[in-house]
Design a protein around this motif. Structure first.
Motif, PDB file in Angstrom:
ATOM      1  N   ALA A 128      73.340  -3.731  65.387  1.00 41.62           N
ATOM      2  CA  ALA A 128      74.348  -3.207  66.317  1.00 41.62           C
ATOM      3  C   ALA A 128      73.859  -3.284  67.749  1.00 41.62           C
ATOM      4  N   SER A 129      72.592  -2.993  67.966  1.00 38.29           N
ATOM      5  CA  SER A 129      72.025  -3.035  69.308  1.00 38.29           C
ATOM      6  C   SER A 129      72.016  -4.456  69.863  1.00 38.29           C
ATOM      7  N   TRP A 130      71.581  -5.419  69.057  1.00 37.32           N
ATOM      8  CA  TRP A 130      71.536  -6.814  69.520  1.00 37.32           C
ATOM      9  C   TRP A 130      72.941  -7.348  69.774  1.00 37.32           C
ATOM     10  N   CYS A 131      73.869  -7.006  68.904  1.00 38.27           N
ATOM     11  CA  CYS A 131      75.238  -7.496  69.085  1.00 38.27           C
ATOM     12  C   CYS A 131      75.889  -6.870  70.317  1.00 38.27           C
ATOM     13  N   ALA A 132      75.639  -5.586  70.539  1.00 36.06           N
ATOM     14  CA  ALA A 132      76.220  -4.915  71.705  1.00 36.06           C
ATOM     15  C   ALA A 132      75.677  -5.483  73.009  1.00 36.06           C
ATOM     16  N   ASP A 133      74.446  -5.967  72.974  1.00 38.37           N
ATOM     17  CA  ASP A 133      73.821  -6.501  74.194  1.00 38.37           C
ATOM     18  C   ASP A 133      74.070  -7.992  74.371  1.00 38.37           C
ATOM     19  N   SER A 134      74.765  -8.626  73.442  1.00 40.10           N
ATOM     20  CA  SER A 134      75.012 -10.066  73.583  1.00 40.10           C
ATOM     21  C   SER A 134      76.125 -10.294  74.594  1.00 40.10           C
ATOM     22  N   VAL A 135      76.112 -11.461  75.227  1.00 44.01           N
ATOM     23  CA  VAL A 135      77.082 -11.767  76.271  1.00 44.01           C
ATOM     24  C   VAL A 135      78.262 -12.526  75.672  1.00 44.01           C
ATOM     25  N   GLY A 136      79.464 -12.223  76.169  1.00 45.43           N
ATOM     26  CA  GLY A 136      80.662 -12.883  75.682  1.00 45.43           C
ATOM     27  C   GLY A 136      80.869 -12.653  74.194  1.00 45.43           C
ATOM     28  N   PRO A 137      81.510 -13.595  73.495  1.00 46.42           N
ATOM     29  CA  PRO A 137      81.720 -13.457  72.048  1.00 46.42           C
ATOM     30  C   PRO A 137      80.596 -14.059  71.212  1.00 46.42           C
ATOM     31  N   SER A 138      79.405 -14.216  71.809  1.00 41.80           N
ATOM     32  CA  SER A 138      78.318 -14.904  71.111  1.00 41.80           C
ATOM     33  C   SER A 138      78.000 -14.275  69.765  1.00 41.80           C
ATOM     34  N   ALA A 139      77.775 -12.962  69.738  1.00 40.88           N
ATOM     35  CA  ALA A 139      77.418 -12.306  68.476  1.00 40.88           C
ATOM     36  C   ALA A 139      78.541 -12.427  67.458  1.00 40.88           C
ATOM     37  N   ARG A 140      79.767 -12.259  67.911  1.00 40.36           N
ATOM     38  CA  ARG A 140      80.911 -12.310  66.993  1.00 40.36           C
ATOM     39  C   ARG A 140      81.051 -13.678  66.337  1.00 40.36           C
ATOM     40  N   ASP A 153      85.268 -15.117  78.515  1.00 37.73           N
ATOM     41  CA  ASP A 153      86.609 -15.548  78.138  1.00 37.73           C
ATOM     42  C   ASP A 153      86.584 -16.739  77.182  1.00 37.73           C
ATOM     43  N   ALA A 154      85.410 -17.081  76.650  1.00 35.91           N
ATOM     44  CA  ALA A 154      85.263 -18.314  75.874  1.00 35.91           C
ATOM     45  C   ALA A 154      85.966 -18.224  74.522  1.00 35.91           C
ATOM     46  N   TRP A 155      86.380 -19.380  74.047  1.00 40.21           N
ATOM     47  CA  TRP A 155      87.072 -19.531  72.767  1.00 40.21           C
ATOM     48  C   TRP A 155      86.065 -19.899  71.683  1.00 40.21           C
ATOM     49  N   ILE A 156      86.146 -19.220  70.540  1.00 40.47           N
ATOM     50  CA  ILE A 156      85.291 -19.508  69.392  1.00 40.47           C
ATOM     51  C   ILE A 156      85.919 -20.633  68.570  1.00 40.47           C
ATOM     52  N   ARG A 157      85.150 -21.680  68.323  1.00 39.10           N
ATOM     53  CA  ARG A 157      85.649 -22.819  67.554  1.00 39.10           C
ATOM     54  C   ARG A 157      85.902 -22.459  66.089  1.00 39.10           C
ATOM     55  N   PRO A 158      86.660 -23.285  65.362  1.00 40.03           N
ATOM     56  CA  PRO A 158      86.802 -23.077  63.915  1.00 40.03           C
ATOM     57  C   PRO A 158      85.438 -23.055  63.234  1.00 40.03           C
ATOM     58  N   ARG A 159      85.331 -22.222  62.190  1.00 43.66           N
ATOM     59  CA  ARG A 159      84.054 -22.069  61.506  1.00 43.66           C
ATOM     60  C   ARG A 159      84.197 -22.175  59.995  1.00 43.66           C
ATOM     61  N   HIS A 160      85.341 -22.683  59.523  1.00 41.66           N
ATOM     62  CA  HIS A 160      85.506 -22.846  58.079  1.00 41.66           C
ATOM     63  C   HIS A 160      84.548 -23.930  57.574  1.00 41.66           C
ATOM     64  N   ALA A 161      84.468 -24.065  56.270  1.00 48.78           N
ATOM     65  CA  ALA A 161      83.448 -24.941  55.690  1.00 48.78           C
ATOM     66  C   ALA A 161      83.602 -26.394  56.111  1.00 48.78           C
TER      67      ALA A 161
END
Length: 373
Positions: free
Chosen positions: A86-98, A317-325
């Motif tokens: 939780a700490s690392w994800c909260a400190d990540s920039v943009g949607p990187s952790a997600r 504001d970055a867009w996360i690419r598709p991540r399906h298999a």
């Protein structure tokens, strides 16, 4: 004890800090042999094959679905505490952790953060705020975008997102969205490019004084803010929809399923992810931190001509690419379709059909949801 094996990509941003950390007196002692692979391998090599050879993998988020389907990675919530994650994800920039979360688990830690941004050679040239202004500037100075690998397709996606598209919501992109984005993209791509540049090659040419004056969309590399010909980075152009329209990059560090990590390697990764390391050691060793604390640091920005502050709005504001298999195969097919349209048939309807058919085929049998972002 046998050394741990790791793989990252062939650029100082990708490998220098990781290799230096194994010798740093403040880092927990851990014997890791870091191999490197070309950027093209990093972008497209099958993650299941990579995971059979290496214990630690620096990867890009489009590989997550493939990794889940093949059982290539270990879920990190079984290796680290919930509070640590939780700490690392909260400190990540943009949607990187997600971008590394899927199916109720976290599969990689946001070690490094990047997205497509603008860059110029001459500090006297203002960076355009909109794509209309970027096209206008391209008529006054030399301008280019990366053309190799997936990058023409990713820039097309970024422009479409900037203009308000939501790729994959119904079809991947409509014919009108493809046409509008392609019309902008072709202003930065000659009919027959003399070179086929990936982002690193383009930035190397620019920093060497031989490249274009301006690039509106390239994955940011803080390394090129230094040296005798430092480049100036800034936010990606806005589109008609008001969004920056950038396609998230960056890298996560993951554990393959082939070997159970012990405390030595887990402690080493904890040290790499700590705010102190991300704000000091990592940028000092050519790394590009994933930590929001580092991106907001006066000291870190002061050493990079405000690289992080100047591009922060874009990565947020970055867009996360598709991540399906099938996402990596789709990305490859999309790039081939864009290249064929730009340099061969010039048929927008055909391009839209090929992109949407590739998306549908790649995701039809995927075990992970295609729009889980």
């Amino acid at each position: 004890m046998t050394a741990w094996s790791g793989v990252t990509w062939d650029h100082p941003r990708g490998y220098q800090a990781l290799r230096a950390a194994t010798r740093h007196p403040d880092a927990p002692v851990c014997d890791i042999d870091w191999d490197i692979q070309p950027l093209e391998g990093f972008e497209s090599a099958p993650i299941a094959t990579t995971a059979q050879r290496y214990d630690l993998i620096v990867l890009d988020h489009p590989h997550i679905g493939e990794a889940l389907e093949s059982g290539a990675l270990q879920p990190l919530d079984q290796l680290f505490s919930a509070a640590e994650l939780a700490s690392w994800c909260a400190d990540s920039v943009g949607p990187s952790a997600r971008s590394y979360e899927m199916s109720g688990h976290i599969w990689a830690l946001p070690l490094d953060a990047a997205t497509q941004v603008s860059v110029r050679r001459d500090p006297g040239v203002p960076l355009p705020d909109t794509w209309d202004q970027a096209v206008e500037l391209a008529g006054e100075v030399t301008a280019a975008v990366p053309t190799s690998g997936p990058h023409l397709f990713l820039t097309l996606c970024g422009i479409a997102v900037a203009h308000g598209a939501s790729p994959g919501a119904d079809v991947f992109l409509s014919e009108s969205e493809v046409g509008e984005a392609l019309e902008v993209l072709r202003r930065f791509v000659p009919e027959r490019p003399a070179r086929d540049d990936n982002p690193i090659a383009l930035l190397e040419r620019m920093s060497g004084g031989a490249g274009p004056d301006y690039c509106p969309h390239v994955y940011g590399y803080v390394n090129y803010t230094r040296g005798p010909r430092p480049l100036r980075f800034g936010d990606a152009p806005r589109g008609r929809g008001g969004r920056r329209g950038s396609v998230l990059g960056g890298t996560g560090i993951a554990f393959s399923a082939r070997r159970t990590p012990d405390d030595t390697v887990l402690d080493h990764v904890r040290w790499l992810m700590s705010a102190r390391t991300q704000c000091g050691f990592l940028p000092d060793e050519q790394g590009q931190p994933g930590s929001r604390t580092a991106w907001e640091s006066d000291a870190v920005n002061g050493d990079t001509r405000d690289f992080y502050r100047a591009t922060r709005a874009t990565i947020d504001d970055a867009w996360i690419r598709p991540r399906h298999a099938g996402a990596v195969a789709f990305q490859t097919a999309g790039a081939e379709a864009v290249r064929a349209c730009l340099f061969d048939h010039h048929n927008i309807r055909r391009l839209a059909r090929e992109v949407n058919e590739s998306f549908e085929i790649s995701s039809r049998c995927a075990a992970t949801p295609r729009n889980e972002s």
